[in-house]
Write a protein that holds these residues in place. Structure first.
Motif, PDB file in Angstrom:
ATOM      1  N   ASN A   2       0.825  -1.206   0.000  1.00 40.07           N
ATOM      2  CA  ASN A   2       0.000   0.000   0.000  1.00 40.07           C
ATOM      3  C   ASN A   2       0.863   1.262   0.000  1.00 40.07           C
ATOM      4  O   ASN A   2       1.538   1.574   0.967  1.00 40.07           O
ATOM      5  N   SER A   3       0.794   2.010  -1.088  1.00 38.12           N
ATOM      6  CA  SER A   3       1.678   3.165  -1.210  1.00 38.12           C
ATOM      7  C   SER A   3       1.322   4.258  -0.217  1.00 38.12           C
ATOM      8  O   SER A   3       2.192   5.008   0.215  1.00 38.12           O
ATOM      9  N   LEU A   4       0.059   4.337   0.142  1.00 34.76           N
ATOM     10  CA  LEU A   4      -0.356   5.324   1.129  1.00 34.76           C
ATOM     11  C   LEU A   4       0.433   5.148   2.414  1.00 34.76           C
ATOM     12  O   LEU A   4       1.017   6.084   2.950  1.00 34.76           O
ATOM     13  N   PHE A   5       0.429   3.912   2.873  1.00 37.22           N
ATOM     14  CA  PHE A   5       1.120   3.595   4.123  1.00 37.22           C
ATOM     15  C   PHE A   5       2.597   3.981   4.045  1.00 37.22           C
ATOM     16  O   PHE A   5       3.115   4.682   4.917  1.00 37.22           O
ATOM     17  N   GLY A  29       6.109   5.133   6.358  1.00 35.21           N
ATOM     18  CA  GLY A  29       7.298   4.377   5.986  1.00 35.21           C
ATOM     19  C   GLY A  29       8.559   5.000   6.544  1.00 35.21           C
ATOM     20  O   GLY A  29       8.622   6.209   6.791  1.00 35.21           O
ATOM     21  N   ALA A  30       9.551   4.163   6.758  1.00 31.06           N
ATOM     22  CA  ALA A  30      10.810   4.634   7.339  1.00 31.06           C
ATOM     23  C   ALA A  30      11.467   5.681   6.449  1.00 31.06           C
ATOM     24  O   ALA A  30      12.219   6.542   6.914  1.00 31.06           O
ATOM     25  N   SER A  31      11.164   5.630   5.154  1.00 25.56           N
ATOM     26  CA  SER A  31      11.831   6.530   4.213  1.00 25.56           C
ATOM     27  C   SER A  31      11.259   7.955   4.233  1.00 25.56           C
ATOM     28  O   SER A  31      11.824   8.856   3.627  1.00 25.56           O
ATOM     29  N   VAL A  32      10.134   8.135   4.901  1.00 27.81           N
ATOM     30  CA  VAL A  32       9.553   9.477   4.943  1.00 27.81           C
ATOM     31  C   VAL A  32      10.412  10.359   5.839  1.00 27.81           C
ATOM     32  O   VAL A  32      10.594  10.050   7.018  1.00 27.81           O
TER      33      VAL A  32
END
Lengths: 214, 214
Positions: B3-6, B11-14
């Motif tokens: 799920n791209s939203l999640f 996500g850790a990359s945010v």
DNA sequence: CGAGCGATTGAAAAGACTCAACCACCGTGG
DNA sequence: CCACGGTGGTTGAGTCTTTTCAATCGCTCG
């Protein structure tokens, strides 16, 4: 037209919109788009009412929403990038204008206020539909009819509700015969009055009471 | 987690998300938010299932959705800028993380891809709910149960469906007793098998057939 | 004036709900 | 260790709402 969505998309003040939008006159019961069709833009309702519905497995319509002047229809499918999953048909003589997908997306990308309105609109409708689902699942047909009459009275504003019995039944989610019987009860209880297919609400307070379970 | 939203929110990359998100462990049947409450952020489900529901006039729950790992809940109310109109409660031991409204809106404003995902998500759910409404209005309880089992089997992925009879009835939109009787029929027809409250689907093909009328 | 469709009525059948009782499992405390 | 109470699950019976099918009515439109 207080609806900011409408003004931000179809309003005369939107730069360039006049070159891009096309105006359409539609007779009663004309399809605007159909389940399965490919969306190419959005439709703004200038005049008339429009039913939004799905077709159940048995071919029976379920009306999800009745849109009126000032509403935009058909933009949800653009975002989900899929074929339409609902259909839209005029209920009266109507006047719509069409704004192409490209122009619409350009607006959305450049106008934060519009984006916010759209997000708000989508979110609000999502909650409305949660309530709709709950009503369908938990209320009796009688209660749903009362609820629907209140809703439609608002949609039809000053005018009387003017739908075929079939459409009304498909909105309430019941058989046409059941609907007619209940309307008759409402008539004998002096809650409504009918003039051919038109319906006038006489006692909104009681109808509202019925709509919220007894 | 596809799920791209999640991934775009939790996500850790945010960038910066680790300073802003807080992680919460919740036991079974703990409220996450409630109808009428004020939204202060969004919740990402790391582990566990969550029911989203409304309370009908008589106080009966109607479950609208069962969310699983990888889903974000509670962002709709942020956009509509109103109190929650649905409630969310854990169904199992769960692990959620909370991202504040401010951080979330900042992400939304600066990340077009995220915005597009959200619009898409909202639009898709709107269409899903139109189908849900139609099912409620037109299908028998038996058909709705079949439909619900297929849906839940997907939500519970490899595991068996694990809901209380009450919750299942509130998802299908029926009385608990009716639900139990129908489950029994499905059992005698060898469509499902139950282990205490857990349900395993044995014959998805037939269940799917029942779910689409007949 | 007749065809045809939408609206209405009647009667019977079916599906679901309610209410009440009962069972089964489980953890607690005496 | 066992009786106890509680909760969630299950069963039975009766009732009521709603649907279905069939038939009739009434109006509008060509």
């Amino acid at each position: 037209m207080k609806n900011s969505l409408f003004n931000n998309i179809c309003g005369a003040s939107v730069p360039g919109v006049n070159e891009f939008k096309t105006s359409n006159y539609l007779k009663k019961n004309q399809p605007i788009f159909r389940e399965g069709g490919i969306p190419r833009g959005v439709f703004c309702i200038n005049k008339g009412k429009v039913k939004i519905f799905t077709i159940g497995e048995e071919g029976k319509e379920q009306i999800i929403h009745v849109a009126k002047e000032g509403e935009i229809v058909g933009f949800r499918a653009l975002f989900s990038d899929e074929p339409y999953r609902v259909s839209a048909t005029t209920l009266d003589e109507s006047n719509l204008c069409f704004v192409s997908k490209e122009f619409f997306f350009n607006l959305v990308d450049t106008n934060k206020a519009l984006r916010d309105s759209i997000m708000k609109e989508l979110s609000t409708e999502l909650a409305d539909r949660a309530v709709f689902i709950t009503n369908m699942a938990q209320k009796s047909v009688r209660e749903r009819l009362a609820f629907s009459l209140i809703f439609l009275d608002d949609v039809y504003d000053g005018e009387m509700i003017n739908l075929s019995r079939d459409d009304l039944a498909n909105f309430v989610g019941t058989a046409t015969e059941t609907l007619i019987r209940l309307l008759k009860e409402f008539k004998t209880d002096a809650l409504i009055k009918t003039y051919a297919r038109k319906i006038k609400l006489l006692d909104k307070v009681t109808i509202l009471k019925i709509s919220s379970s007894q």
